[in-house]
Design a protein around this motif. Structure first.
Motif, short mmCIF file in Angstrom:
data_model
loop_
_atom_site.label_atom_id
_atom_site.label_comp_id
_atom_site.label_asym_id
_atom_site.label_seq_id
_atom_site.Cartn_x
_atom_site.Cartn_y
_atom_site.Cartn_z
N VAL A 3 0.84 -1.19 0.00
CA VAL A 3 0.00 0.00 0.00
C VAL A 3 0.87 1.24 0.00
O VAL A 3 0.48 2.30 -0.45
CB VAL A 3 -0.89 0.02 1.26
CG1 VAL A 3 -2.13 0.84 1.00
CG2 VAL A 3 -1.23 -1.38 1.69
N ALA A 4 2.08 1.06 0.56
CA ALA A 4 2.95 2.20 0.78
C ALA A 4 3.30 2.92 -0.52
O ALA A 4 3.54 4.11 -0.51
CB ALA A 4 4.22 1.75 1.47
N THR A 5 3.35 2.19 -1.60
CA THR A 5 3.93 2.74 -2.81
C THR A 5 3.30 4.03 -3.26
O THR A 5 3.97 4.89 -3.79
CB THR A 5 3.86 1.72 -3.95
OG1 THR A 5 2.54 1.21 -3.97
CG2 THR A 5 4.86 0.63 -3.78
N HIS A 6 2.02 4.18 -3.04
CA HIS A 6 1.38 5.37 -3.58
C HIS A 6 1.53 6.58 -2.68
O HIS A 6 1.20 7.67 -3.05
CB HIS A 6 -0.09 5.08 -3.85
CG HIS A 6 -0.28 3.92 -4.76
ND1 HIS A 6 0.12 3.93 -6.07
CD2 HIS A 6 -0.74 2.67 -4.52
CE1 HIS A 6 -0.11 2.76 -6.62
NE2 HIS A 6 -0.64 1.96 -5.70
N GLU A 7 2.04 6.36 -1.49
CA GLU A 7 2.10 7.45 -0.53
C GLU A 7 3.47 8.11 -0.45
O GLU A 7 3.62 9.13 0.17
CB GLU A 7 1.75 6.92 0.88
CG GLU A 7 0.47 6.12 0.92
CD GLU A 7 -0.75 6.97 0.60
OE1 GLU A 7 -0.62 8.21 0.63
OE2 GLU A 7 -1.82 6.40 0.32
N THR A 8 4.49 7.51 -1.03
CA THR A 8 5.82 8.05 -0.84
C THR A 8 6.29 8.78 -2.08
O THR A 8 5.86 8.48 -3.19
CB THR A 8 6.82 6.93 -0.52
OG1 THR A 8 6.88 6.08 -1.64
CG2 THR A 8 6.36 6.14 0.68
N SER A 9 7.23 9.74 -1.86
CA SER A 9 7.59 10.58 -2.99
C SER A 9 8.38 9.83 -4.05
O SER A 9 8.43 10.25 -5.18
CB SER A 9 8.35 11.83 -2.52
OG SER A 9 8.89 11.67 -1.26
N GLY A 11 7.91 6.47 -4.51
CA GLY A 11 7.20 5.25 -4.85
C GLY A 11 7.88 4.00 -4.31
O GLY A 11 7.74 2.92 -4.86
#
Lengths: 197, 366, 636, 110
Positions: A3-9, A11
């Motif tokens: 899920v993390a991938t879309h939240e970090t600058s 990716g």
């Protein structure tokens, strides 16, 4: 996947990124031990030198560690496919090979002790035991983590879809393996060339 | 406690010094005029002079840069201060490539200009002297310097005698490992007026060139922290005219006299070699009486003790009273660690009678 | 500083989690980067008082020639602990305090990437400091100088085992922080916050973290070797069996020189934030500033042997490292000129923060120039290990790093507390600080060149009356500094209690951290801002008219501070956790075990830490979470 | 360092690249290759390779390193940034420690 991938600058998963950053710094750690070892190669203080190594024996344990990388990646592969039974099996196999490697190291050290090579004998001895010992400590921590991962997957803390966790453990484990790839060549095989020649 | 050599007066002006810039002269006035004998700004030999001349030049550049930059800061802060009630927003400039290139390139050029003579001088300073030179081996102990003259087979401590005008090449190491009772550590030999410092590293041999242009007593001290009594590890170089130096060598190569039987001195000599259950002086200190080859001891060689002005790491004047106080309780005059790890001189619990005899004997060693 | 007491509503918390946001337990369990930053700050002040006391004893002893107020043994412990304290327990964690508090705010994030690891770093730092200081009660503090050269320190009789283990603990803390910050900067920037839009402070955090990442493992090895030589009879640095003391020097300075930049770069970051705000202009040459910082970090790794010019190394390495060292002055010079030209053409407001920043640039220049003088190897042999060097690095670390950090304290104090620090007291602080600093360390240049070596327990009379006078001046300078520090402390406490209320943006600032509530809420931003420019906040406040003259944007048009209160309720933040604290405590038995070669203690420490770590990983980051940290930190 | 921002990110996200990971059989094949390389390495102990031995060992070591890192650690399939970290760390260590050892060598030859 995460899920993390879309939240970090960038990716990327935080944990994987952090693990890679940490591994980068580990080269500086092991590099210092390797340098000390190379510097003190001939400083044996009238004690045993590199001729004491048992290359066939070390080759076998090196091979075991190398193959543990295979089982580790297979564990991750199983986890990705959602095969938690397979993942647990391969994790145990990896930890088992790690323990075989550690057992080999304990045996090797014991033999060396008996032949007069101990930490206090010479700078050569100190740097040999430090380099291989700190690598061994990394393997030991790796085994603990593997067993932790195994038990957490039993209790349901590590689930299908959380294969990043297995991947993280794998990154560490493979790193410990590639450090041994270097150590095996630089510490054992290359100095041995001079003895043979 | 230490009384300095009382001749710090003005030294004759050499041609080289006369050529200094006005800036350097001003600096020298401020600093050297009131200097001691351990002053790095008052070189007294070529190996101190050359680095000094180089740094004066670099210092000049540094002063110019300093004045320009600090001036610029002061001017900017004064000129562009906000006045009361001025709420206008200044132009939002983000940079100026030309300026930025300028202050990248100019410093780089200045530094390149400094680095050329620096590199040249590094090699010049470390090479063997071109003229014929005297070799002295320097060994750092905790906490005193030992000197050995291989050409003359002389051992001495704290004070190194050298001939004026002759280059001296020091071969240095820390404690000889064969007698590593004081667990050799790193020291640094430094006589500021004759040369920069050079570390003495156990297991390594390092070299340092120095030369004195004038006779005199040049002070220095250990400059690499070496434990408890690091502050009390001083070094002296005594530069002598050729004739004086020859006399010194002759004196140092003459064996010590053996005192006549029955005298107080003879009793002292006896005690020196045997203190019963206590450790004898002779187990650490050598007194060469011409029997067999000379060799170093754990402590300073005492054959010509009273040819030296100072003792105990050159922190105390060598007088009979001081010597007596020292023998009675060495730790009081210089902190040492004999009880902890065997470094330094033990308190031998000598009686008054023993002290009298030992001092009387030691006074014969000159 | 003041506690933030905004309660977060959430699921009921289980027994192990401290749920309150007040009281000691809330601090022990906190994972909030802001509170951790505040803890760093107060801990730093305590250690600064210790380190300052030690320097007071040193200055008292050297105030006159041939004094013996304290014994040589005590003196040696004092200067060793002064160095260790100021470097590892004050300047480095001071930077960590700023990084912790500001980094997420400056890049528009809710917290760092690993909030619990962040707490772990703090506790490791605290316990490392406690461990080092406990040596005073256990037979004597380290006495082998902060560089701990072997073989002196590799000796069972020295107290340096505490040094080796204590620094190792602090190194773990630094390494964990470095990894945490790098991950945070790479991964958690707000939308639109490209690298070239990051505040310089963030750039310097990044560079510093990389320096730590690559330097800490090197000293870890050196310290392990030292420790095993001293306690377990290893032979790394024992010349008698062929060990080479130079190896220690190389390893130490391979770390030690980057360490210098680890200490100064954060302060450069602070100054680069303060100067534009009080000049009302953007930073001059932003890109050059960022890359000069990176260049300093990079070159800083290649000059380590210049600390060893008088050691047993030959002319070739001396020449090579001399040239390399000189050229590190180039990027440093770029920075200095860029700061000055940031002020040029501006409308400079001389607040205390600004004064300290200008003081930084001025004093640091002096330290830089004497640094170039050190690079002239032939004369380095005269300067090395004298008070000239002591003067040099105090101009860099005190005149540089500390001036910068204090500037930052005055600047961000309202952000943290919502109150302004008293400007009158602040100016008194600044001018006494500047005077005391120069009076203490200025004369040391001269006493060093006149022949006074460092690390000596007595000032020899034979150095002459001039040197005595300079030493007396230095000691008087200490008194001034001491008084000035009291003014600062008084100002801090007074302003904390009844300082003037600052409002959200007291300085008309330019960067993101001033855009949110003051003091910030636990989740930092009600809504993560989208970044469209460098100096985002400024651009939201001011637009350019047709003639490119900046004019204020009508109030409320785009400033997003607190209007959407209540918005924050569904923001999912990590819960408190006591596990980092529990885990970290195990380092104490482990450390003592290593110092005293006691295998039971070592075993107990390892088991404790493993158990603590296990508790840590099975506890979810936030209740009801499936321990995916990124999910927990996400806004929705 | 890459100036990657939000815009470029999804292309490199690991989720997208997941399909390219090797299968079990491929992993086993890689391991067999690694085993053969190791056997070759050990053979230098039994057979005389003369001057070729040293470069051979180093090359074999490098190949093994790259294979484990590339396949088992998924560097070939992951974002380039990870590989940059790994090889920067390695290169940095090699450069710094080579320089250090060079100082010892240069001085020993004087």
């Amino acid at each position: 996947m995460s899920v993390a991938t879309h939240e970090t600058s960038m990716g990327l998963d935080h944990r994987k990124l952090a693990m890679w950053i940490f591994l980068a710094s580990e080269f500086l750690f092991f590099g210092a031990f390797v340098s000390a070892y190379l510097l003190y190669l001939d400083t044996t203080n009238r004690g045993p030198g590199v001729e004491i190594f048992d290359i066939p024996f070390t080759s076998v344990s090196s091979f075991v560690l190398l193959m543990s990388s295979l089982t580790m990646v297979l564990a991750h592969n199983s986890h990705v496919r959602g095969d938690m039974r397979g993942m647990r099996l391969w994790i145990l196999a990896t930890a088992g090979q790690g323990m075989v490697f550690l057992g080999g190291q304990v045996y090797e050290f014991t033999v060396f002790f008996r032949e007069g090579l101990d930490l206090t004998q010479s700078p050569f001895a100190s740097s040999f035991f430090f380099l291989t010992g700190f690598h061994g400590a990394h393997v030991f921590i790796g085994v603990l983590i593997l067993l932790g991962l195994y038990s957490l997957s039993l209790t349901g803390k590590v689930k299908v879809g959380q294969d990043v966790k297995t991947e993280m453990v794998g990154l560490y484990w493979h790193f410990v393996d590639i450090i041994w790839v270097i150590i095996f060549t630089v510490v054992y095989l290359i100095p041995e060339l001079r003895v043979g020649g | 406690m230490t009384v300095r050599d009382a001749t710090p007066g003005r030294r004759p002006t050499t041609g080289r010094r006369a050529r200094r810039t006005a800036l350097a002269a001003a600096l020298a006035l401020v600093l050297a005029a009131c200097s001691g004998e351990q002053n790095a700004l008052d070189p007294a030999g070529p190996y101190a002079q050359a680095p000094h001349d180089l740094i004066i030049w670099v210092f000049g550049i540094a002063v110019v840069v300093f004045v320009l930059v600090q001036g610029l800061i002061l001017f900017t802060t004064w000129r562009f201060r906000r006045r009361e009630g001025d709420d206008a927003i200044p132009a939002q400039t983000h940079g100026n490539t030309k300026l930025e290139v300028l202050w990248t390139v100019i410093p780089a050029l200045i530094l390149a200009a400094i680095s050329v003579p620096t590199v040249q001088l590094i090699f010049e300073q470390m090479d063997e002297p071109e003229a014929e030179y005297l070799t002295v081996e320097v060994i750092g102990h905790r906490w005193w310097f030992e000197y050995y003259y291989p050409d003359y087979d002389i051992y001495t401590a704290n004070e190194m005698a050298i001939p004026v005008g002759v280059p001296v090449r020091l071969e240095m190491t820390a404690t000889d490992l064969a007698r590593a009772a004081d667990l050799g550590v790193i020291h640094s030999f430094w006589i500021p007026r004759l040369a920069g410092k050079q570390d003495l590293v156990p297991g390594h041999t390092t070299y340092l060139n120095l030369q004195a242009d004038e006779p005199g007593r040049y002070l220095g001290q250990c400059a690499e922290y070496c434990g408890l009594s690091h502050a009390n590890m001083r070094a002296r170089v005594v530069a002598l005219d050729a004739g004086d130096f020859e006399a010194w060598v002759a004196d140092q190569t003459t064996p010590a006299d053996v005192p006549a039987e029955g005298t107080l001195e003879a009793r002292g000599r006896e005690l020196f070699g045997d203190l019963g259950a206590r450790q004898a002086c002779a187990s650490c200190h050598a007194v060469w009486e011409g029997d067999g080859p000379r060799g170093p001891g754990q402590g300073p060689d005492l054959t010509n003790l009273f040819s030296r002005e100072e003792f105990a790491g050159a922190i105390h004047d060598l007088t009979p009273d001081m010597l007596r106080a020292w023998l009675a309780n060495p730790n009081e005059l210089k902190p040492m660690q004999y009880d902890v790890n065997g470094i330094g001189m033990p308190n031998l619990n000598l009686t008054d009678e023993e002290l009298d005899a030992l001092v009387a004997y030691l006074m014969t060693l000159d | 500083m003041a506690m933030t007491t905004t309660p977060t509503t959430g699921a009921p918390t289980p027994r192990f989690r401290p749920s309150s946001r007040e009281g000691i337990l809330s601090w022990i369990g906190t994972t909030d980067h802001k509170r951790i930053g505040i803890m760093y700050f107060w801990t730093v002040l305590v250690f600064f008082a210790f380190g300052g006391t030690q320097s007071g004893l040193i200055r008292a002893q050297l105030a006159q020639a041939e004094q013996s107020l304290i014994t040589a043994e005590i003196y040696n412990q004092m200067f060793t602990m002064h160095g260790i304290t100021m470097v590892f327990l004050v300047v480095m964690p001071f930077a960590a305090a700023f990084f912790n508090y500001l980094l997420p705010l400056m890049i528009g994030a809710r917290d760092v990437a690993f909030p619990r690891l962040n707490a772990f770093s703090y506790w490791f730092y605290l316990f490392g400091g406690v461990f080092l200081y406990s040596s005073f009660l256990l037979g004597g503090a380290p006495n082998g100088s902060w560089v701990g050269y072997a073989p002196l320190s590799a000796n069972a009789v020295s107290n340096m085992a505490f040094y080796a283990v204590g620094l190792q603990i602090l190194g773990v803390s630094s390494l964990a922080s470095a990894i945490n910050f790098i991950t945070t900067i790479l991964n958690m920037r707000a939308p639109g916050m490209t690298f070239m839009r990051m505040p310089i402070m963030v750039w310097m955090t990044l560079v510093t973290s990389f320096l730590l990442l690559f330097a800490v493992p090197i000293i870890a090895v050196a310290l392990f070797m030292l420790q095993f030589d001293a306690v377990f009879g290893a032979q790394f640095f024992q010349p008698a069996s062929g060990g080479d003391p130079l190896l220690y020097q190389h390893l130490f300075w391979l770390f030690g020189h980057p360490e210098v930049y680890i200490m100064i770069l954060p302060a450069m970051g602070v100054v680069s934030e303060v100067m534009p705000v009080f000049s009302r202009k953007p930073l001059f040459g932003y890109a050059a500033m960022a890359f000069a910082g990176a260049a300093i970090g990079f070159i800083g790794f290649g000059v380590w042997a210049h600390h060893m010019f008088t050691s047993a190394i030959g002319p070739v390495p001396r020449a090579a490292f001399s040239v390399a060292t000189m050229f590190i002055a180039v990027p440093t010079g770029i920075k200095i000129f860029n700061w000055v030209f940031t002020m040029w053409g501006g409308k400079i407001r001389f607040t205390t923060a600004m004064l300290f920043s200008v003081g930084f640039v001025s004093m640091f220049t002096i330290g830089g120039l004497s640094g170039v003088m050190h690079a002239v190897v032939p004369h380095n042999a005269q300067q090395h290990d004298t008070y000239f060097v002591v003067a040099h690095f105090h101009y860099v670390l005190f005149g540089g790093a500390l001036f910068g950090f204090i500037s930052g304290v005055y600047y961000w104090f309202p952000k943290v507390t919502g109150k302004l620090m008293d400007e009158k007291l602040g100016k008194l602080h600044f001018w006494t600080w500047l005077l005391g600093f120069n009076l203490t360390f200025g004369p040391m240049h001269l006493s060093g060149l006149l022949g006074q070596p460092r690390r000596t327990a007595v000032l020899p009379e034979e150095l002459g009356g001039t040197v005595e006078l300079y030493n007396l001046l230095s000691s008087l300078g200490f008194v001034v500094l001491f008084g000035s520090a009291l003014v600062f402390l008084y100002n801090l406490i007074r302003s904390l209690r009844r300082g003037e209320v600052s409002g959200d943006d007291p300085w008309d600032a330019r960067t993101l951290e001033w855009m949110t509530a003051t003091p910030p809420k636990p989740h930092n931003f009600d809504e993560i801002p989208t970044i469209t420019a460098r100096d985002e906040f400024w651009h939201r406040k001011y637009a350019e008219d047709e003639q490119h003259v900046p004019v204020p944007v009508p109030a409320g048009a785009s400033v997003d501070t607190d209007e959407h209160a209540g918005h924050g309720e569904h923001i999912h933040m990590p819960d408190a956790s006591v596990w980092p604290f529990i885990h970290t405590m195990g380092v104490l038995p482990l450390g003592y075990g290593l110092v005293y070669a006691n295998w039971w203690l070592i075993g107990a420490g390892v088991v404790w830490m493993v158990a603590g770590f296990f508790g840590w990983i099975i506890e979810p980051l936030a209740e009801g979470d499936d321990d995916e940290p990124a999910t927990a930190l996400a806004a929705h | 360092m890459a100036d990657t921002t939000q815009a470029g990110a999804p292309a490199e996200a690991e989720g997208g690249a997941d399909g390219h990971h090797p299968t079990q059989q491929e992993y086993i094949r890689i391991a067999v290759v690694l085993a053969i390389l190791t056997a070759l390495e050990v053979s230098t102990y039994y057979f005389e390779f003369g001057r070729a031995a040293l470069p051979l060992l180093i090359v074999l070591m490098a190949i093994k390193f790259v294979m484990v890192a590339g396949f088992f650690m998924h560097l070939r399939f992951d974002t380039k940034l990870f590989g940059r970290f790994l090889y920067t760390g390695l290169a940095w260590a090699v450069v710094l420690y080579t320089l250090t050892l060079l100082v010892f060598v240069v001085d020993a030859n004087q």
